[in-house]
Design a protein around this motif. Structure first.
Motif, PDB file in Angstrom:
ATOM      1  N   VAL A  53      51.348  -2.958 -16.072  1.00  0.00           N
ATOM      2  CA  VAL A  53      52.451  -2.387 -15.305  1.00  0.00           C
ATOM      3  C   VAL A  53      52.950  -3.402 -14.296  1.00  0.00           C
ATOM      4  O   VAL A  53      52.144  -4.089 -13.647  1.00  0.00           O
ATOM      5  CB  VAL A  53      51.993  -1.098 -14.592  1.00  0.00           C
ATOM      6  CG1 VAL A  53      53.149  -0.469 -13.818  1.00  0.00           C
ATOM      7  CG2 VAL A  53      51.447  -0.104 -15.612  1.00  0.00           C
ATOM      8  N   PRO A  54      54.279  -3.537 -14.125  1.00  0.00           N
ATOM      9  CA  PRO A  54      54.814  -4.488 -13.142  1.00  0.00           C
ATOM     10  C   PRO A  54      54.397  -4.119 -11.723  1.00  0.00           C
ATOM     11  O   PRO A  54      53.840  -3.057 -11.467  1.00  0.00           O
ATOM     12  CB  PRO A  54      56.336  -4.364 -13.336  1.00  0.00           C
ATOM     13  CG  PRO A  54      56.510  -3.750 -14.674  1.00  0.00           C
ATOM     14  CD  PRO A  54      55.323  -2.878 -14.898  1.00  0.00           C
ATOM     15  N   ILE A 106      48.085  10.479 -12.632  1.00  0.00           N
ATOM     16  CA  ILE A 106      48.795   9.283 -13.039  1.00  0.00           C
ATOM     17  C   ILE A 106      48.108   8.676 -14.256  1.00  0.00           C
ATOM     18  O   ILE A 106      46.895   8.441 -14.252  1.00  0.00           O
ATOM     19  CB  ILE A 106      48.859   8.252 -11.898  1.00  0.00           C
ATOM     20  CG1 ILE A 106      49.414   8.911 -10.620  1.00  0.00           C
ATOM     21  CG2 ILE A 106      49.708   7.056 -12.300  1.00  0.00           C
ATOM     22  CD1 ILE A 106      50.801   9.474 -10.794  1.00  0.00           C
ATOM     23  N   VAL A 107      48.880   8.408 -15.302  1.00  0.00           N
ATOM     24  CA  VAL A 107      48.370   7.789 -16.523  1.00  0.00           C
ATOM     25  C   VAL A 107      48.970   6.400 -16.634  1.00  0.00           C
ATOM     26  O   VAL A 107      50.191   6.229 -16.585  1.00  0.00           O
ATOM     27  CB  VAL A 107      48.737   8.624 -17.772  1.00  0.00           C
ATOM     28  CG1 VAL A 107      48.238   7.937 -19.033  1.00  0.00           C
ATOM     29  CG2 VAL A 107      48.140  10.016 -17.658  1.00  0.00           C
ATOM     30  N   ARG A 108      48.108   5.390 -16.784  1.00  0.00           N
ATOM     31  CA  ARG A 108      48.581   4.013 -16.881  1.00  0.00           C
ATOM     32  C   ARG A 108      48.205   3.449 -18.247  1.00  0.00           C
ATOM     33  O   ARG A 108      47.060   3.548 -18.682  1.00  0.00           O
ATOM     34  CB  ARG A 108      47.956   3.162 -15.779  1.00  0.00           C
ATOM     35  CG  ARG A 108      48.277   1.680 -15.879  1.00  0.00           C
ATOM     36  CD  ARG A 108      47.694   0.906 -14.727  1.00  0.00           C
ATOM     37  NE  ARG A 108      47.863  -0.532 -14.912  1.00  0.00           N
ATOM     38  CZ  ARG A 108      47.518  -1.437 -14.011  1.00  0.00           C
ATOM     39  NH1 ARG A 108      47.009  -1.054 -12.852  1.00  0.00           N
ATOM     40  NH2 ARG A 108      47.695  -2.722 -14.259  1.00  0.00           N
ATOM     41  N   LYS A 109      49.194   2.872 -18.922  1.00  0.00           N
ATOM     42  CA  LYS A 109      48.990   2.253 -20.222  1.00  0.00           C
ATOM     43  C   LYS A 109      49.599   0.855 -20.209  1.00  0.00           C
ATOM     44  O   LYS A 109      50.749   0.682 -19.810  1.00  0.00           O
ATOM     45  CB  LYS A 109      49.635   3.094 -21.342  1.00  0.00           C
ATOM     46  CG  LYS A 109      49.127   4.531 -21.429  1.00  0.00           C
ATOM     47  CD  LYS A 109      47.697   4.598 -21.912  1.00  0.00           C
ATOM     48  CE  LYS A 109      47.239   6.037 -22.079  1.00  0.00           C
ATOM     49  NZ  LYS A 109      45.850   6.131 -22.565  1.00  0.00           N
ATOM     50  N   GLY A 110      48.836  -0.152 -20.653  1.00  0.00           N
ATOM     51  CA  GLY A 110      49.348  -1.508 -20.700  1.00  0.00           C
ATOM     52  C   GLY A 110      49.401  -2.142 -19.314  1.00  0.00           C
ATOM     53  O   GLY A 110      48.795  -1.679 -18.353  1.00  0.00           O
ATOM     54  N   ARG A 138      56.246  -1.050 -23.933  1.00  0.00           N
ATOM     55  CA  ARG A 138      55.145  -2.013 -23.762  1.00  0.00           C
ATOM     56  C   ARG A 138      54.084  -1.488 -22.811  1.00  0.00           C
ATOM     57  O   ARG A 138      52.886  -1.698 -23.019  1.00  0.00           O
ATOM     58  CB  ARG A 138      55.687  -3.343 -23.271  1.00  0.00           C
ATOM     59  CG  ARG A 138      56.591  -4.063 -24.250  1.00  0.00           C
ATOM     60  CD  ARG A 138      57.101  -5.366 -23.681  1.00  0.00           C
ATOM     61  NE  ARG A 138      56.014  -6.247 -23.268  1.00  0.00           N
ATOM     62  CZ  ARG A 138      56.198  -7.414 -22.653  1.00  0.00           C
ATOM     63  NH1 ARG A 138      57.431  -7.801 -22.373  1.00  0.00           N
ATOM     64  NH2 ARG A 138      55.172  -8.157 -22.324  1.00  0.00           N
ATOM     65  N   SER A 139      54.508  -0.827 -21.747  1.00  0.00           N
ATOM     66  CA  SER A 139      53.564  -0.311 -20.768  1.00  0.00           C
ATOM     67  C   SER A 139      54.247   0.789 -19.980  1.00  0.00           C
ATOM     68  O   SER A 139      55.478   0.915 -19.965  1.00  0.00           O
ATOM     69  CB  SER A 139      53.083  -1.415 -19.822  1.00  0.00           C
ATOM     70  OG  SER A 139      54.182  -1.964 -19.113  1.00  0.00           O
ATOM     71  N   SER A 140      53.425   1.609 -19.312  1.00  0.00           N
ATOM     72  CA  SER A 140      53.967   2.697 -18.515  1.00  0.00           C
ATOM     73  C   SER A 140      52.960   3.128 -17.460  1.00  0.00           C
ATOM     74  O   SER A 140      51.755   2.940 -17.603  1.00  0.00           O
ATOM     75  CB  SER A 140      54.326   3.898 -19.398  1.00  0.00           C
ATOM     76  OG  SER A 140      53.162   4.483 -19.951  1.00  0.00           O
TER      77      SER A 140
END
Length: 269
Positions: free
Chosen positions: A10-11, A4-8, A227-229
């Motif tokens: 996340v809701p 899992i890659v998280r950027k920004g 914006r984010s993912s």
């Protein structure tokens, strides 16, 4: 393997069930697929064209070195081997894709093997630098463009209807890559997410479908407005580890075994 890659930012977790790998992407615009023009037929296509002798099953020697360097990553793509599930092409570009134009493979996942050159794959997931001897995996449906930072590049492109994953025998029971795997998780590079681009205008995307046909759609906003993912399907880059140490270890073990079994070794015990 699920990485899992998280950027920004996340809701919060959505109360929704998914089957298989999925992505959560937060865009600036409320309608990320908004089009300002009717779709049109593309100026080119990627439908394989083979000579009549290709209908006969026989061995071929394909001299990819003789293919000229020309165009950009899409216009110079030449299919060499094609089947119902997999295609292999060569692309030898000398320039970046035209400004503010993008590509999306709507029918197959892609892997670029960089045989020569350097550059950046820019996508909705961020910017990913590439260099010689690197594999770049791009999931189906990803909007991206290829910009060169070197005078030319040479790609071997593999397309598959199946997602690009690790072979099962390279994973342990927990889904982690084993130490015998050609690539492990720590060697996988992920894109850097730059500031989102909230721009209005006309941004054409060439979409591949139907066995190589191209349809051009035109968005009314910049496609890189993410914006984010949080995703396990972002584009990635990796480089296969050298197997030379393993061969050396195996030879040493065999030599040690032979020595232990020799008469001189037994008499010295």
């Amino acid at each position: 393997m699920a990485m899992i890659v998280r950027k920004g930012t996340v809701p919060s977790t959505p109360h929704t069930e998914f089957s298989g790998a999925w992505s959560r992407k937060l865009h600036v615009r409320f309608y990320p697929t908004e089009q300002v023009k009717a779709p049109t037929k593309g100026d080119f296509d990627l439908v394989p064209e083979f000579p009549p002798e290709a209908d006969v099953l026989q061995p071929y020697h394909i001299f990819t070195g003789r293919i000229p360097f020309e165009g950009h990553a899409l216009s110079s793509r030449k299919p060499l081997v094609h089947g119902p599930r997999t295609s292999i092409s060569v692309s030898k570009p000398i320039e970046s894709m035209p400004k503010d134009t993008f590509f999306r493979n709507g029918e197959r996942h892609e892997v670029y093997f960089v045989q020569e050159g350097e550059g950046i794959v820019r996508s909705e997931y961020g910017d990913l630098k590439f260099r010689k001897d690197v594999y770049v995996a791009i999931p189906k449906g990803t909007t991206y463009r290829v910009d060169l930072t070197s005078p030319r590049a040479w790609f071997l492109i593999i397309e598959s209807i199946y997602p690009i994953n690790f072979a099962p025998h390279y994973l342990n029971r927990e889904g982690q890559a084993t130490l015998m795997s050609p690539v492990v998780e720590t060697e996988i590079e992920t894109p850097e997410l730059p500031p989102f681009r909230d721009e209005r205008g006309e941004f054409p995307i060439d979409v591949k479908h139907g066995g190589g046909k191209i349809t051009r759609i035109t968005l009314g906003h910049h496609p890189f407005d993410l914006r984010s993912s949080s995703t396990s399907r972002a584009i990635t880059a990796s480089r296969e580890r050298s197997t030379r140490p393993r061969r050396c270890t195996r030879r040493f073990s065999q030599a040690t075994s032979r020595r232990a079994a020799s008469p001189s070794a037994r008499s010295s015990r």
